[in-house]
Motif scaffolding. Structure first.
Motif, PDB file in Angstrom:
ATOM      1  N   SER A   1       0.787  -1.240   0.000  1.00 47.93           N
ATOM      2  CA  SER A   1       0.000   0.000   0.000  1.00 47.93           C
ATOM      3  C   SER A   1       0.814   1.283   0.000  1.00 47.93           C
ATOM      4  O   SER A   1       0.259   2.361  -0.203  1.00 47.93           O
ATOM      5  CB  SER A   1      -0.935   0.018   1.217  1.00 47.93           C
ATOM      6  OG  SER A   1      -0.192   0.086   2.434  1.00 47.93           O
ATOM      7  N   SER A   2       2.124   1.215   0.214  1.00 44.32           N
ATOM      8  CA  SER A   2       2.906   2.447   0.376  1.00 44.32           C
ATOM      9  C   SER A   2       2.878   3.339  -0.854  1.00 44.32           C
ATOM     10  O   SER A   2       2.863   4.572  -0.733  1.00 44.32           O
ATOM     11  CB  SER A   2       4.354   2.108   0.746  1.00 44.32           C
ATOM     12  OG  SER A   2       4.438   1.678   2.091  1.00 44.32           O
ATOM     13  N   SER A   3       2.881   2.750  -2.042  1.00 39.40           N
ATOM     14  CA  SER A   3       2.836   3.586  -3.248  1.00 39.40           C
ATOM     15  C   SER A   3       1.528   4.360  -3.323  1.00 39.40           C
ATOM     16  O   SER A   3       1.505   5.521  -3.765  1.00 39.40           O
ATOM     17  CB  SER A   3       3.018   2.733  -4.500  1.00 39.40           C
ATOM     18  OG  SER A   3       1.979   1.775  -4.621  1.00 39.40           O
ATOM     19  N   LEU A   4       0.449   3.732  -2.858  1.00 37.29           N
ATOM     20  CA  LEU A   4      -0.839   4.434  -2.828  1.00 37.29           C
ATOM     21  C   LEU A   4      -0.803   5.575  -1.825  1.00 37.29           C
ATOM     22  O   LEU A   4      -1.232   6.690  -2.124  1.00 37.29           O
ATOM     23  CB  LEU A   4      -1.957   3.457  -2.477  1.00 37.29           C
ATOM     24  CG  LEU A   4      -3.352   4.076  -2.254  1.00 37.29           C
ATOM     25  CD1 LEU A   4      -3.817   4.786  -3.520  1.00 37.29           C
ATOM     26  CD2 LEU A   4      -4.348   3.001  -1.830  1.00 37.29           C
ATOM     27  N   TRP A   5      -0.273   5.297  -0.597  1.00 37.95           N
ATOM     28  CA  TRP A   5      -0.180   6.366   0.406  1.00 37.95           C
ATOM     29  C   TRP A   5       0.653   7.529  -0.143  1.00 37.95           C
ATOM     30  O   TRP A   5       0.328   8.701   0.063  1.00 37.95           O
ATOM     31  CB  TRP A   5       0.469   5.845   1.692  1.00 37.95           C
ATOM     32  CG  TRP A   5      -0.311   4.822   2.450  1.00 37.95           C
ATOM     33  CD1 TRP A   5       0.087   3.557   2.758  1.00 37.95           C
ATOM     34  CD2 TRP A   5      -1.623   4.964   3.021  1.00 37.95           C
ATOM     35  NE1 TRP A   5      -0.891   2.900   3.469  1.00 37.95           N
ATOM     36  CE2 TRP A   5      -1.944   3.741   3.644  1.00 37.95           C
ATOM     37  CE3 TRP A   5      -2.550   6.001   3.046  1.00 37.95           C
ATOM     38  CZ2 TRP A   5      -3.162   3.528   4.300  1.00 37.95           C
ATOM     39  CZ3 TRP A   5      -3.760   5.788   3.701  1.00 37.95           C
ATOM     40  CH2 TRP A   5      -4.049   4.580   4.314  1.00 37.95           C
ATOM     41  N   GLU A   6       1.740   7.189  -0.822  1.00 34.27           N
ATOM     42  CA  GLU A   6       2.618   8.236  -1.347  1.00 34.27           C
ATOM     43  C   GLU A   6       1.918   9.047  -2.433  1.00 34.27           C
ATOM     44  O   GLU A   6       2.076  10.277  -2.507  1.00 34.27           O
ATOM     45  CB  GLU A   6       3.913   7.623  -1.880  1.00 34.27           C
ATOM     46  CG  GLU A   6       4.961   8.663  -2.233  1.00 34.27           C
ATOM     47  CD  GLU A   6       6.269   8.042  -2.709  1.00 34.27           C
ATOM     48  OE1 GLU A   6       7.091   8.801  -3.271  1.00 34.27           O
ATOM     49  OE2 GLU A   6       6.469   6.823  -2.530  1.00 34.27           O
ATOM     50  N   ASP A   7       1.140   8.389  -3.283  1.00 34.04           N
ATOM     51  CA  ASP A   7       0.386   9.099  -4.314  1.00 34.04           C
ATOM     52  C   ASP A   7      -0.610  10.074  -3.701  1.00 34.04           C
ATOM     53  O   ASP A   7      -0.827  11.173  -4.219  1.00 34.04           O
ATOM     54  CB  ASP A   7      -0.368   8.099  -5.201  1.00 34.04           C
ATOM     55  CG  ASP A   7       0.540   7.344  -6.153  1.00 34.04           C
ATOM     56  OD1 ASP A   7       1.690   7.788  -6.342  1.00 34.04           O
ATOM     57  OD2 ASP A   7       0.112   6.304  -6.683  1.00 34.04           O
ATOM     58  N   VAL A   8      -1.218   9.682  -2.592  1.00 32.28           N
ATOM     59  CA  VAL A   8      -2.246  10.500  -1.958  1.00 32.28           C
ATOM     60  C   VAL A   8      -1.639  11.569  -1.056  1.00 32.28           C
ATOM     61  O   VAL A   8      -2.027  12.741  -1.098  1.00 32.28           O
ATOM     62  CB  VAL A   8      -3.218   9.614  -1.153  1.00 32.28           C
ATOM     63  CG1 VAL A   8      -4.202  10.466  -0.355  1.00 32.28           C
ATOM     64  CG2 VAL A   8      -3.969   8.661  -2.083  1.00 32.28           C
TER      65      VAL A   8
END
Length: 262
Positions: free
Chosen positions: A67-74
Motif C-alpha cells: 500500500s505504500s505507493s498508494l499512500w505516497e500518491d495520496v
C-alpha cells in the motif's frame, strides 16, 4: 480516530540505562464492558490484502509493501496526519504534515540534533525534513522492505544519500548500540507495537544522555475510575480499525506515562 502527541523524555546517563523508564505496568487488551448487539460494526468487516490474519510483523510488512505507493500518491512523502489548528486558514495536506513536524519539534523544545532515528520511518519524509533542518545524520527503520528501498531512493534524489539511511528492522529489537541518537522520533508507529513496554525500553536504550524521545501515536481514551474497559461501541470500532491495519491492543496516554515511569 485522531493521532495524539504523547511524550517528550530526556534520557539520563547510560549507567542507569533502561532502568530510568521504571516500567510500572503490564498492558493487556482493553475489552468492552458489555456485549454489543447487532450493529454496523458487526455487519461490515474490513478486508486485508490476503483475507487472513497473518503473524503480526509479516502482516504489517505486507500491508505497507502493498500500500505504500498508494499512500505516497495520496499524501506525498510524509505518511502521517497533519496539523490543522482550530481557526487556522486553508492549507494543503502536505503543508499540514510539515506543520505537524514543526509543532512536535517546537513542543518538545528541540533546537539542535546531531543524530536521529526514525522508528517506523515510512518512506523517510520526517527523517529528510529533520536532517535538512538541523544538518544531522538520520537513520530510519521499518518492517517494510519496499518502504526502506523507497526511502533510500528518495534521499539520494534529494542529495541526502550521505545523511539519511534506512533499513528493515524491528522496533522492538533495534540494530543500534546503546546511546546512539540524541533524537528518537516515532510518529504514528507506536500503535503497531504488540509489546508497549519493550517498545519504550528500546526507545530509551538507544537514546543518548540528554537526548529526547518523542512519540506521536494513536491512543484510546483514558479509562475513568470504575471503568473495566471501553464501552461496547468503542471496542467494536477499535477492533475494526485493528483488524484493517494490523494493530495489536491499544493503550491510553496514562498507560504510556506509567511505562515511562512518570
Amino acid at each position: 480516530m485522531q493521532s495524539m502527541l504523547f511524550s517528550q523524555r530526556q534520557c539520563q546517563h547510560l549507567s542507569r540505562g533502561v532502568q530510568e523508564c521504571k516500567p510500572a505496568t503490564r498492558l493487556r487488551p482493553v475489552r468492552a464492558q458489555t456485549k454489543t448487539s447487532s450493529s454496523v460494526f458487526e455487519l461490515i468487516k474490513p478486508i486485508t490484502s490476503s483475507g487472513q490474519i497473518q503473524e503480526l510483523n509479516t502482516g504489517i510488512a505486507t500491508f505497507y509493501n502493498e500500500s505504500s505507493s498508494l499512500w505516497e500518491d495520496v499524501w506525498g512523502e510524509h505518511m502521517h496526519h497533519g496539523y490543522y489548528p482550530e481557526g487556522g486558514g486553508p492549507k494543503t495536506n502536505q503543508q499540514a504534515q510539515i506543520d505537524m513536524i514543526e509543532e512536535v519539534l517546537s513542543w518538545s523544545k528541540v533546537t539542535d540534533v546531531k543524530s536521529m532515528v526514525d522508528v517506523g520511518c515510512g518512506v523517510g519524509g520526517s527523517s529528510r525534513y529533520i536532517s535538512k533542518k538541523f544538518g544531522c545524520q538520520a537513520n530510519g527503520i521499518t518492517l517494510s522492505s519496499v518502504q526502506a528501498a523507497r526511502a533510500n531512493e528518495l534521499s539520494k534524489r534529494a542529495g541526502l544519500g550521505d545523511k539519511c539511511s534506512f533499513q528493515v528492522a524491528d522496533a522492538l529489537n533495534q540494530p543500534f548500540a546503546d546511546n546512539s541518537f540524541d533524537l528518537i522520533w516515532s510518529l504514528e508507529s507506536g500503535e503497531h507495537m504488540p509489546n508497549k513496554q519493550r517498545f519504550v525500553n528500546e526507545l530509551v536504550r538507544v537514546c543518548a544522555p540528554g537526548g529526547r524521545v518523542i512519540i506521536v501515536t494513536w491512543c484510546h481514551r483514558v479509562l475513568q475510575p470504575g471503568d473495566e474497559g471501553l464501552n461496547a461501541e468503542e471496542q467494536a470500532l477499535l477492533d475494526r480499525i485493528c483488524e484493517a491495519y494490523y494493530l495489536p491492543a491499544w493503550c491510553s496516554i496514562e498507560d504510556y506515562k506509567e511505562l515511562f515511569g512518570g
